[in-house]
Design a protein around this motif. Structure first.
Motif, PDB file in Angstrom:
ATOM      1  N   ALA A  53       0.835  -1.205   0.000  1.00 38.07           N
ATOM      2  CA  ALA A  53       0.000   0.000   0.000  1.00 38.07           C
ATOM      3  C   ALA A  53       0.873   1.260   0.000  1.00 38.07           C
ATOM      4  CB  ALA A  53      -0.937  -0.005   1.203  1.00 38.07           C
ATOM      5  N   ARG A  54       1.968   1.238   0.776  1.00 36.16           N
ATOM      6  CA  ARG A  54       2.868   2.390   0.797  1.00 36.16           C
ATOM      7  C   ARG A  54       3.565   2.566  -0.544  1.00 36.16           C
ATOM      8  NH1 ARG A  54       4.210   0.585   6.065  1.00 36.16           N
ATOM      9  NH2 ARG A  54       6.239  -0.192   5.387  1.00 36.16           N
ATOM     10  N   LYS A  57       1.316   4.283  -2.907  1.00 38.86           N
ATOM     11  CA  LYS A  57       1.091   5.672  -2.513  1.00 38.86           C
ATOM     12  C   LYS A  57       2.334   6.533  -2.756  1.00 38.86           C
ATOM     13  CE  LYS A  57      -0.447   8.458   1.438  1.00 38.86           C
ATOM     14  NZ  LYS A  57      -0.915   8.420   2.855  1.00 38.86           N
ATOM     15  N   THR A  58       3.518   5.927  -2.603  1.00 39.26           N
ATOM     16  CA  THR A  58       4.771   6.685  -2.650  1.00 39.26           C
ATOM     17  C   THR A  58       5.329   6.839  -4.049  1.00 39.26           C
ATOM     18  OG1 THR A  58       5.313   5.841  -0.438  1.00 39.26           O
ATOM     19  CG2 THR A  58       7.129   6.789  -1.738  1.00 39.26           C
ATOM     20  N   ASP A  60       5.158   6.776  -8.268  1.00 35.35           N
ATOM     21  CA  ASP A  60       4.306   6.937  -9.450  1.00 35.35           C
ATOM     22  C   ASP A  60       4.426   5.665 -10.279  1.00 35.35           C
ATOM     23  OD1 ASP A  60       2.967   7.561 -11.744  1.00 35.35           O
ATOM     24  OD2 ASP A  60       4.281   9.220 -12.346  1.00 35.35           O
TER      25      ASP A  60
END
Length: 309
Positions: A53-54, A57-58, A60
């Motif tokens: 998940a990180r 999110k982190t 592109d």
């Protein structure tokens, strides 16, 4: 052979690490499409689902073409990795290459790596051109239909016959490269020569140019089957490496159809006598032949594949 290092390159790209213990470099974050991204956790570290998940999110991920999935917990974490990947398909529209199971021996031996139904990966990413899987315990998937897939590779200490048959039942008209580490029967490698029929006939894989039937404890029987297999005539490279090939299997190869058209014949890690090894070299003077790793029978006459546990 045991695997002690992570991939540093995949699909022609350098690997950028994303894990609880490895922050991605500024260069990788600035140009994510220039890297193959390895996402992994570690023993007693964050759950893989949280790391994944990180990552989404982190980074592109819109231009990422190559993805490496490392340690996801194996025993303590029951995360369904194929489902996680498929659920993120919209965030990875450019994905073309996937390595599932970049796990080293200190994390889990190859035959301990626990997989699940991988069908969602093939379904969610129909443009995949390259799929590599390490480990085979619990591995399954439905027959695949793909116009895009060019390379398919399974690394295992024992590849279940069900997986071999599923690959043979798949529609892969443009597959050029197939590697199957068939493995040892004591570690789940129960495929027989009959299971290899779709590959040996060549009918199911009309574009195949490389065939690897490797790490097998029935290597002599595989060699004998290849001696008359129609697929061999259009191969550029053939590998029977890592297995229990003896003079019997080599004799079958030399007595069968011509092999002089091959660019490479890989017989590394074998049980050939010096005399037979020289016969192979002499019989195929224009072929690049790998005969490294000559093995000797143990005191009980046992033969062993290179990768099992």
């Amino acid at each position: 052979m045991r695997i002690y290092e992570y991939r540093t390159e995949f699909a022609g790209l350098p690997v950028a690490e994303f894990s609880p213990s490895a922050d991605p470099s500024k260069e990788a974050l600035a140009s994510p499409a220039s890297y193959a991204w390895a996402v992994r956790t570690g023993y007693d570290e964050d759950a893989f689902g949280d790391v994944w998940a990180r990552f989404l999110k982190t980074v592109d991920t819109s231009g990422i073409t190559a993805l490496v999935i490392g340690y996801w917990g194996i025993y303590e974490d029951k995360t369904d990795v194929p489902r996680l990947l498929s659920d993120a398909a919209a965030a990875l529209p450019a994905l073309r290459a996937l390595f599932l199971g970049d796990i080293q021996a200190e994390e889990a031996e190859i035959s301990w790596i626990q997989h699940s139904d991988t069908t969602p990966v093939f379904t969610a990413f129909p443009a995949l051109e390259r799929v590599e899987v390490r480990g085979a315990s619990g591995l399954s998937f439905e027959p695949v239909r793909s116009e895009a897939l060019r390379l398919l590779r399974f690394e295992s200490g024992g590849l279940p016959s069900s997986v071999v048959r599923t690959v043979g039942q798949s529609a892969l008209p443009n597959l050029e490269h197939l590697d199957l580490w068939l493995g040892d029967g004591d570690y789940g490698g129960d495929a027989t020569v009959d299971d290899l029929a779709p590959f040996l006939s060549g009918e199911a894989l009309p574009k195949l140019r490389h065939l690897g039937l490797e790490d097998s404890d029935i290597q002599d029987a595989v060699a004998a089957a290849l001696a008359g297999a129609p697929v061999v005539a259009r191969l550029e490279s053939l590998s029977l490496a890592m297995g229990t090939l003896t003079d019997t299997g080599a004799e079958a190869l030399l007595s069968g159809q011509p092999l002089g058209h091959l660019k490479k014949l890989d017989l590394r890690h074998h049980y050939l006598s010096d005399m037979m090894a020289e016969r192979v070299r002499t019989a195929l003077p224009g072929v690049e032949i790998d005969l490294d790793g000559q093995q000797e029978l143990d005191e009980d006459g046992g033969l062993y594949v290179e990768v099992s546990e």
